[in-house]
Design an enzyme around this catalytic site. Structure first.
Site, PDB file in Angstrom:
ATOM      1  N   HIS A  74       0.851  -1.204   0.000  1.00  0.00           N
ATOM      2  CA  HIS A  74       0.000   0.000   0.000  1.00  0.00           C
ATOM      3  C   HIS A  74       0.881   1.245   0.000  1.00  0.00           C
ATOM      4  CE1 HIS A  74      -2.845   3.082   1.145  1.00  0.00           C
ATOM      5  NE2 HIS A  74      -2.174   3.316   2.264  1.00  0.00           N
ATOM      6  N   THR A 325       7.208  26.818   5.221  1.00  0.00           N
ATOM      7  CA  THR A 325       5.879  26.240   4.984  1.00  0.00           C
ATOM      8  C   THR A 325       4.809  27.180   5.539  1.00  0.00           C
ATOM      9  OG1 THR A 325       6.948  24.101   5.339  1.00  0.00           O
ATOM     10  CG2 THR A 325       4.556  24.098   5.178  1.00  0.00           C
TER      11      THR A 325
END
Length: 539
Positions: A74, A325
């Site tokens: 996954h 950020t």
């Protein structure tokens, strides 16, 4: 005037040949996006298998080995098969249009970089069904787990090599295109922000993909040629692998986040009818994130017994990388401030991105503090953190990008009602799935286990229900895209977003030709349009 292909007139190229031999940046971009979609659903089905097992305590469906193989694949499929190819596909489609280039710099290498992906994906999926599986080592391939017998791990290692070669070639193409093929007047500081984030992402990939290749090659020689890089019994050091892997792995996080920043920086100004606030500071913040991403890798390793000095360094650098950020988040909010906003589907996904990515950023800041991370490490708190960054971050931005540019790609409008339903359904289901994981982690539930103590039952059941709902919502997305490709709710206008004045909408571009090469005439027209758009912008 058109190019002749040695095997005949390019206009006769139809069917599978058009896609197999594609050198047109639009066709290759479409191939990348379709492949990423397929891998997204493959990885998503594995995620649902994981959540199904965790619905209640005890072993219901899978043996622990198979459960851990699902976890490994996954992760690998979502990172290397879905998110990265999707961003490369967007760059292929949109970069030449944004900077006024006739195509990508190396058209045939572009084709090759895509066609390495399907065999790599096949190797990854097959590794689930051969002895040893994907070694149940997690997507990080930590030894000694990844040194166990069985060819599944070897398949995964070769798949990683192919994916790495593809990424490097795609990145070289992006760098050369952006640096060498901009239209006259299109200076670097006039480029749309998506072009900037694609450029910096490409540099990051060229720098770190060989590091990952080195790490898995050393793993391969440990497995088959009796070297002892990571085998403790022969004097090797398993922690060395973690250092090499995370030197790749942390810039990799920004390889998945930076293009998302670029997309959101295109969408928000369009739907607020304002230029992006602080464009230059956004560019510098992007560069700062790219450089600083090389200095924080060991914050993934606070629990391996590093000296306190090293822990302090990585802790402070991780806190510091939150600053650029934060600049970005501030600029997005400042762009929306007092704008003439409308809330079409792309804008909803962009706002959802800003809100949820910020939550993921804050939980990352919590984990950056070494003493707290020592407690939280390998719990579900970490799982919640990086899914807020990668699902609500990278994936939501991709959904936004698809809705934003779909009218340009197909010439038709998608159903706005279905798009909004997809957003709200995904948003609610996402939070039902991943928000409880913060509490599970704080309570001490370890990750990568198929069974758990009774006190974790309720939150796990809630997360599983949320995950099923989230998976279901994506079927709406697929239906909306197919419906749009087949004619949608009508033809899209030249500028489908009312009042939008961003450069990429001014640069008109016809639908893809069934051709080997785009006619140079279109490239010349496009360059003129870019120059005209720039003049209009600065008048």
């Amino acid at each position: 005037m058109t190019h002749e292909h040695p095997h005949g007139d390019h206009d006769t190229v139809r069917g599978w040949r058009r896609w197999l031999y594609a050198t047109n940046h639009k066709d290759i971009g479409t191939l990348y996006l379709c492949f990423a979609g397929l891998m997204f659903f493959t990885g998503g089905i594995m995620a649902l298998g994981i959540r199904l097992e965790l619905f209640q305590p005890g072993l219901q469906y899978w043996q622990p080995e198979f459960y851990n193989q699902l976890v490994t694949l996954h992760g690998v499929i979502m990172v290397f098969g879905a998110i990265m190819p999707a961003f490369t596909g967007l760059a292929n489609w949109m970069l030449p249009l944004m900077i006024g280039a006739p195509d990508m710099a190396f058209a045939r290498m572009n084709n090759w970089s895509f066609w390495l992906l399907p065999p790599a994906a096949l190797l990854l999926v097959i590794s689930l069904f051969v002895p040893g599986g994907a070694a149940a080592a997690g997507w990080t391939f930590y030894p000694p787990l990844s040194l166990q017998d069985g060819m599944g791990m070897d398949f995964a290692i070769f798949a990683i090599h192919l994916l790495g070669i593809s990424s490097i070639m795609g990145s070289i193409n992006i760098v050369v295109t952006v640096l060498n093929m901009r239209a006259p007047g299109m200076t670097l500081l006039k480029m749309p922000l998506f072009a900037w984030t694609s450029l910096i992402t490409a540099y990051l990939l060229i720098a770190v993909a060989p590091v990952l290749a080195g790490a898995v090659t050393m793993l391969l020689t440990d497995r088959h040629f009796d070297t002892h890089f990571f085998k403790a019994a022969g004097g090797g050091d398993p922690v060395l692998f973690q250092h090499i892997f995370w030197f790749f792995g942390h810039p990799e996080v920004y390889i998945m986040a930076l293009p998302a920043f670029g997309i959101v920086s295109q969408i928000i100004p369009t739907f607020t009818r304002k230029p992006l606030f602080g464009y230059v500071s956004m560019v510098y913040a992007t560069c700062a994130i790219g450089i600083m991403s090389f200095t924080v890798w060991a914050h993934h390793m606070f629990s391996v017994g590093m000296p306190a000095t090293a822990q302090l360094f990585f802790m402070f650098m991780t806190m510091l990388i939150a600053v650029p950020t934060g600049v970005k988040v501030f600029n997005w909010i400042a762009t929306m401030w007092e704008g003439s906003m409308s809330f079409e589907t792309p804008m909803l996904f962009a706002i959802g991105f800003v809100c949820l990515f910020t939550v993921g950023g804050f939980s990352g800041l919590v984990l950056s503090i070494a003493p707290i991370d020592t407690q939280m490490h390998d719990t579900y708190y970490v799982v919640a953190h990086f899914h807020y960054v990668l699902v609500a971050g990278a994936l939501f931005s991709l959904f936004g990008a698809v809705y934003y540019w779909l009218p340009k790609w197909t010439g038709y409008m998608y159903s706005e009602k279905l798009g909004k339903l997809h957003f709200w359904w995904s948003m609610i289901a996402f939070n039902i799935t991943f928000f409880p994981m913060h509490f599970l982690g704080l309570a001490g539930m370890p990750r990568r286990i198929p069974d758990y103590a009774l006190q974790f039952t309720d939150f796990n059941a809630l997360a599983t229900v949320g995950s099923m709902l989230f998976g279901l919502a994506q079927l709406l997305f697929v239906y909306n895209i197919v419906h749009c490709v087949r004619g949608g709710v009508g033809k899209a206008s030249a500028c489908p977003w009312d009042g939008a004045n961003t450069l990429e909408w001014q640069v008109a571009s016809p639908a893809p030709h069934h051709t080997w090469h785009e006619p140079p005439s279109e490239a010349i027209v496009r360059r003129g349009l870019v120059a005209q758009a720039l003049e209009n912008r600065h008048e």
